[in-house]
Design an enzyme around this catalytic site. Structure first.
Site, PDB file in Angstrom:
ATOM      1  N   GLY A 201     -75.623   1.470 -13.220  1.00  0.00           N
ATOM      2  CA  GLY A 201     -77.066   1.375 -13.378  1.00  0.00           C
ATOM      3  C   GLY A 201     -77.649   2.250 -14.471  1.00  0.00           C
ATOM      4  O   GLY A 201     -78.596   1.851 -15.155  1.00  0.00           O
ATOM      5  N   HIS A 202     -77.096   3.437 -14.667  1.00  0.00           N
ATOM      6  CA  HIS A 202     -77.751   4.362 -15.588  1.00  0.00           C
ATOM      7  C   HIS A 202     -77.459   4.060 -17.064  1.00  0.00           C
ATOM      8  O   HIS A 202     -77.993   4.727 -17.950  1.00  0.00           O
ATOM      9  CB  HIS A 202     -77.412   5.820 -15.246  1.00  0.00           C
ATOM     10  CG  HIS A 202     -76.028   6.250 -15.607  1.00  0.00           C
ATOM     11  ND1 HIS A 202     -75.762   7.107 -16.651  1.00  0.00           N
ATOM     12  CD2 HIS A 202     -74.829   5.961 -15.044  1.00  0.00           C
ATOM     13  CE1 HIS A 202     -74.457   7.333 -16.712  1.00  0.00           C
ATOM     14  NE2 HIS A 202     -73.878   6.653 -15.757  1.00  0.00           N
ATOM     15  N   CYS A 326     -68.197  11.275 -20.190  1.00  0.00           N
ATOM     16  CA  CYS A 326     -67.555  11.430 -18.881  1.00  0.00           C
ATOM     17  C   CYS A 326     -66.442  12.464 -18.914  1.00  0.00           C
ATOM     18  O   CYS A 326     -66.021  12.975 -17.894  1.00  0.00           O
ATOM     19  CB  CYS A 326     -67.003  10.095 -18.401  1.00  0.00           C
ATOM     20  SG  CYS A 326     -68.291   8.839 -18.224  1.00  0.00           S
TER      21      CYS A 326
END
Length: 384
Positions: A201-202, A326
């Site tokens: 979603g982000h 990440c």
């Protein structure tokens, strides 16, 4: 001014998403599993979001499972499919430049006794279709390929890959990490031959901690999270109703006037590269600008360490990344850049610029002017 050019790491949330989430937290705060009216209204919120997402893919809402984001979706797809189908075979296939949430999951599965084949990619970052065809064998049960590479923006021929898989062994499960592709491309899993599809979603101006996994009807995977049996037992735990609603609204917004959004991103991409094109010692990585994804540009600046240039830009309120955010807390040379054969002395000289729907031409122009100012100065200092 501020220039936020790190949208492939995360995005600014749409105002409508914030408003809807706040309303749910203040008014529709019931547990969707509860039998009373408050629970029913919360359940309806989840149902409407699921239907919105299903419409965007032209799939059934029953094929959408909500998760906490891309990493969970990828883990659920790979571990769940491998464990559920291991009696058919123990061979998995992926590529040399997958996101850590796929690459590290594949390593985990190797430790569980699975055999993993890693396919090479070209200098432009495209998987070798010949290598894929040669790698498929009677023991193969799963192929996992990312749609858009998160570092260089190269786009994979997903439909062609699916055709090869079906021709060689029809019951292989095809998983696609679409975390950088969803919202940028119109994706049709049924037409493109995709069995499992991961989304976060982000990355699409939705809330962090949200995502979903598309699981094609009749594809067998084991759940990773056990408990109360929510989401057909595939992902137990009380649903994150505000997050799910925010994700559904982000999906609605990102695909509204979609072609115009993508055209604008390609224009910004060209504006950045054209503004730096005559700067000495820069290399654009990946596919040609109009072939690669609209939102990502990977640029190597010869003679300047990525970290040095990144922080110099940060001091001017320009925000970019070096590789994947990440893994930013664990600095290492990019596996993606190595896999596409980037020159050794450029591996730690590369930055990623990535755009979103809020990125402006003035941000790009400001970034170009600052880089043109900084690069000659930074090159005067000896690299350590």
């Amino acid at each position: 001014m501020e220039a936020y050019l790190d949208n492939s790491s995360t995005t600014r949330v749409y105002a409508r998403v914030c408003d809807k989430m706040m309303k749910v937290m203040e008014e529709e705060y019931g547990n969707p599993s509860s039998l009373h009216m408050k629970g029913f209204r919360a359940e309806q919120c989840v149902k409407e979001a699921r239907e919105e997402i299903a419409r965007s893919l032209r799939v059934s809402e029953k094929e959408i499972i909500f998760t906490s984001g891309g990493t969970e979706s990828n883990n659920m797809a790979l571990i769940g499919a491998a464990m559920a189908n291991k009696r058919k075979g123990m061979h998995l296939i992926t590529t040399a430049f997958e996101h850590a949430s796929v690459a590290n999951t594949m390593r985990f599965l190797e430790e569980q006794g699975f055999r993993v084949t890693i396919l090479p990619v070209s200098h432009e970052g495209v998987v070798s279709l010949q290598a894929l065809e040669e790698a498929i064998c009677p023991e193969t049960i799963l192929v996992s390929v990312m749609y858009v590479n998160n570092e260089i923006g190269s786009v994979q021929p997903i439909a062609e890959i699916a055709k090869i898989i079906r021709r060689k062994k029809a019951d292989i499960i095809f998983h696609v990490d679409a975390i950088q592709a969803y919202g940028k491309y119109v994706i049709r899993p049924k037409k493109q031959g995709i069995d499992l599809l991961s989304v976060s979603g982000h990355k699409i101006h939705g809330p962090k901690g949200t995502g979903f996994l598309y699981i094609r009807d009749k594809v067998k995977i084991d759940p990773l999270i056990l408990g109360g049996g929510q989401q057909k037992g595939m992902r137990s735990g009380t649903e994150n109703v505000p997050g799910v609603v925010g994700l559904g609204e982000a999906v609605h917004e990102i695909y509204k006037d979609h072609e115009e959004k993508i055209r604008k991103m390609y224009e910004l991409k060209h504006r950045l590269v054209d503004g730096l094109s005559d700067l000495e010692g820069i290399v654009i990585n990946g596919q040609p600008l109009d072939v690669g994804a609209p939102q990502i540009v990977s640029i190597s600046f010869r003679g300047i360490r990525s970290e040095v240039l990144l922080h110099a830009l940060e001091e001017r309120e320009i925000y970019v990344s070096a590789g994947s955010a990440c893994s930013s807390n664990h600095p290492a040379l990019s596996g993606t850049l190595k896999s596409i054969g980037v020159e050794k002395d450029l591996l730690d000289c590369t930055l990623r610029f990535s755009f979103g729907v809020f990125t402006t031409e003035s941000e790009i122009d400001y970034t170009v002017s600052v880089i043109r100012e900084l690069v000659p100065v930074l090159r005067r200092y000896k690299r350590i």
